[in-house]
Design an enzyme around this catalytic site. Structure first.
Site, mmCIF file in Angstrom:
data_model
loop_
_atom_site.group_PDB
_atom_site.id
_atom_site.type_symbol
_atom_site.label_atom_id
_atom_site.label_comp_id
_atom_site.label_asym_id
_atom_site.label_seq_id
_atom_site.Cartn_x
_atom_site.Cartn_y
_atom_site.Cartn_z
ATOM 1 N N SER A 117 16.726 32.050 -70.565
ATOM 2 C CA SER A 117 15.707 32.293 -69.539
ATOM 3 C C SER A 117 14.329 32.487 -70.183
ATOM 4 C CB SER A 117 16.133 33.490 -68.684
ATOM 5 O OG SER A 117 15.355 33.599 -67.526
ATOM 6 N N ASP B 139 49.638 9.055 -75.385
ATOM 7 C CA ASP B 139 49.114 8.605 -74.102
ATOM 8 C C ASP B 139 50.272 8.043 -73.285
ATOM 9 O OD1 ASP B 139 46.726 9.199 -75.216
ATOM 10 O OD2 ASP B 139 46.074 7.128 -75.504
ATOM 11 N N ASP C 217 53.582 5.182 -68.030
ATOM 12 C CA ASP C 217 54.691 4.601 -67.291
ATOM 13 C C ASP C 217 55.248 5.523 -66.216
ATOM 14 O OD1 ASP C 217 54.473 2.427 -68.931
ATOM 15 O OD2 ASP C 217 56.024 3.112 -70.324
ATOM 16 N N ASP D 252 57.487 20.045 -76.035
ATOM 17 C CA ASP D 252 57.176 21.142 -75.129
ATOM 18 C C ASP D 252 56.779 20.673 -73.732
ATOM 19 O OD1 ASP D 252 55.545 22.931 -77.784
ATOM 20 O OD2 ASP D 252 57.601 23.082 -77.087
#
Length: 474
Positions: free
Chosen positions: A207, A437, A440, A448
């Protein structure tokens, strides 16, 4: 190039610098907004507003308000010091610097010249294991004061704010030199005596404190024997922007103070929407809080004169939200002009409000959008374009509208659900066993993670421990 990348430090160096600057900046306020921030989180900005205001004044059993000395409040002053020390910084005293100006009991330095005496700044050091000084941090405080003199100091700072916008020419540019010219000379001499150069100095503020950062950068070539010309300057929520390339100005697009002045001058947009991009600024980061999300609150005009809009200006909202951007797996894909939506809803609003790009009170957003969830259970709505969505630690529900989104899940994600998942979406796992990635339509079991696909959704469940034999389909 990451959104907060600075100079030639690279992504990791810039992230470390940003984290240090934020830690110093938050310390300058000594947790003054603690009561308001906790009250907002618990009660929300709607019917909970009276409770927020009471908490801001009096605090509670888990927060400290602006009125000092209430015995059952936690010691937020102590917490502020512990937080900055945890980040590796220790306040440097006036006696250590050989400085004889005004200093309070906490070690905060006050402005030197008449008309600037309510300005405040902190000076801190970072030391190695042998106790040798490695860096110096300078943190300018924004419009406020210590709890004991909050009203009088705030009035003085407000006068400075007005003078910066409407007052004498170059008032904003000269602010740091007028307020702290002598102190900054002492700091430069102390740093040089310990073998440091300007490159070892980090200057930050929020600020009005951000205005001081920009001011110091503008003065750094000509004042203090040029010692600070190569210092690092990071300003948060500053109303001004330096004309030089030394400062990185960081702020929320819906913060009514950030970029309020065009450079250092008021113009027609100062009281309304001032979303003009600048070379030194981040331009499209949104604090998705209760005010931004509410149709009712946004009936009132967006303006620096409209106090409810200032919820986007709170230091804690910067520390938490900007910190999550810094830690995001998408960090290096973002740049200063990226549209980044940061979930900062209160607990009551989070249960029923979808975090999304509403593009309110701003120039039109273009390109990809990044949406960063909170640590709570978020509802996140993707847009029509290609969005990058990171839910965070909670049990999140994400609604897909385009089929071209990237969903990022870290090793700390909870039980998340994507509604409207499509084969063109991309699931990315970071820090999770069997990561990769996944595209499907199939059941995926990996370390996990369990991913279960239904007719219109995909559910992800993060668990501790290994689930057993599984198949990773990528």
């Amino acid at each position: 190039m990451g959104v907060f990348d600075y100079k030639n430090l690279g992504a990791e160096g810039s992230k470390a610098l940003f984290a240090d600057a934020m830690a110093i900046t938050l310390y300058t306020y000594h947790n003054l907004d603690n009561g308001f921030a906790v009250g907002y989180q618990h009660n929300g900005l709607g019917v909970g507003l009276p409770a927020i205001l009471v908490g801001a004044l009096l605090g509670s059993t888990d927060s400290q308000g602006v009125i000092p000395g209430i015995p059952w409040n936690p010691d937020s002053e102590k917490a502020a010091l512990e937080a900055v020390q945890k980040a590796g910084w220790t306040p440097i005293s006036a006696s250590t610097l050989g400085y004889t100006g005004k200093v309070d009991a906490r070690g905060t330095f006050f402005g030197e010249k008449a008309g600037y005496t309510t300005a405040q700044v902190e000076v801190l050091g970072k030391y190695d294991d042998a106790g040798q000084l490695q860096e110096i941090g300078i943190g300018f405080r924004g419009t406020s004061g210590p709890r004991e003199t909050l009203i009088t100091d705030s009035i003085g700072d407000l006068v400075s704010d007005l003078l910066a916008a409407l007052g004498p020419k170059d008032y904003a540019k000269n602010y740091a030199g007028e307020a702290f010219g002598g102190l900054l000379k002492n700091v430069a001499e102390y740093a040089a005596a310990h073998g440091l150069s300007g490159q070892d100095v980090l200057v930050s503020g929020h600020s009005l404190g951000g205005l001081a950062v920009n001011s110091m950068a503008d003065l750094s070539d000509a004042k203090w024997s040029g010692f600070y010309k190569d210092a690092n300057y990071l300003a948060y929520a500053s109303p001004t922007q330096s004309a030089s390339d030394k400062v990185l100005n960081i702020g929320y697009e819906n913060d009514p103070v950030f970029r309020a002045l065009d450079g250092s001058s008021a113009n027609l947009s100062t009281l309304g929407i001032h979303d003009k991009p600048h070379e030194s600024t981040t331009d499209n980061i949104v604090s998705f809080n209760d005010h931004y999300a509410s149709t009712l609150w946004n009936v009132l005009p967006f303006s620096i004169a409209n106090l409810p809009t200032w919820i986007s200006h709170l230091p804690t909202g910067y520390g938490d939200g900007m910190g999550r951007i810094l830690e995001s797996g998408f960090y290096e894909q973002m740049n200063r002009d990226s549209t980044i939506i940061v979930a900062n809803l209160s607990d009551p609003a989070r249960a029923t409000t979808w975090v999304q790009d509403l593009n309110r009170n701003a120039e039109p957003h273009t390109g990809d959008t990044f949406i960063i969830g909170s640590d709570g259970d978020d509802l996140i709505q993707g847009g029509k374009g290609a969005d990058f969505i990171e839910g965070g630690k909670g049990n999140d529900t994400i609604r897909d509208s385009s089929g071209h989104n990237t969903f990022l899940f870290s090793g700390q994600f909870g039980q998340d659900r994507i509604i409207g998942y499509q084969p063109t979406d991309k699931l990315v796992f970071e820090g999770v066993a069997g990561s990769g990635d996944y595209r499907d339509h199939a059941k995926v079991v990996g370390g996990d993670t369990v991913i279960s696909f239904g007719a219109d959704s995909v559910t992800l469940v993060g668990v501790s421990g290994v689930l057993g034999e599984g198949v990773v389909i990528g």
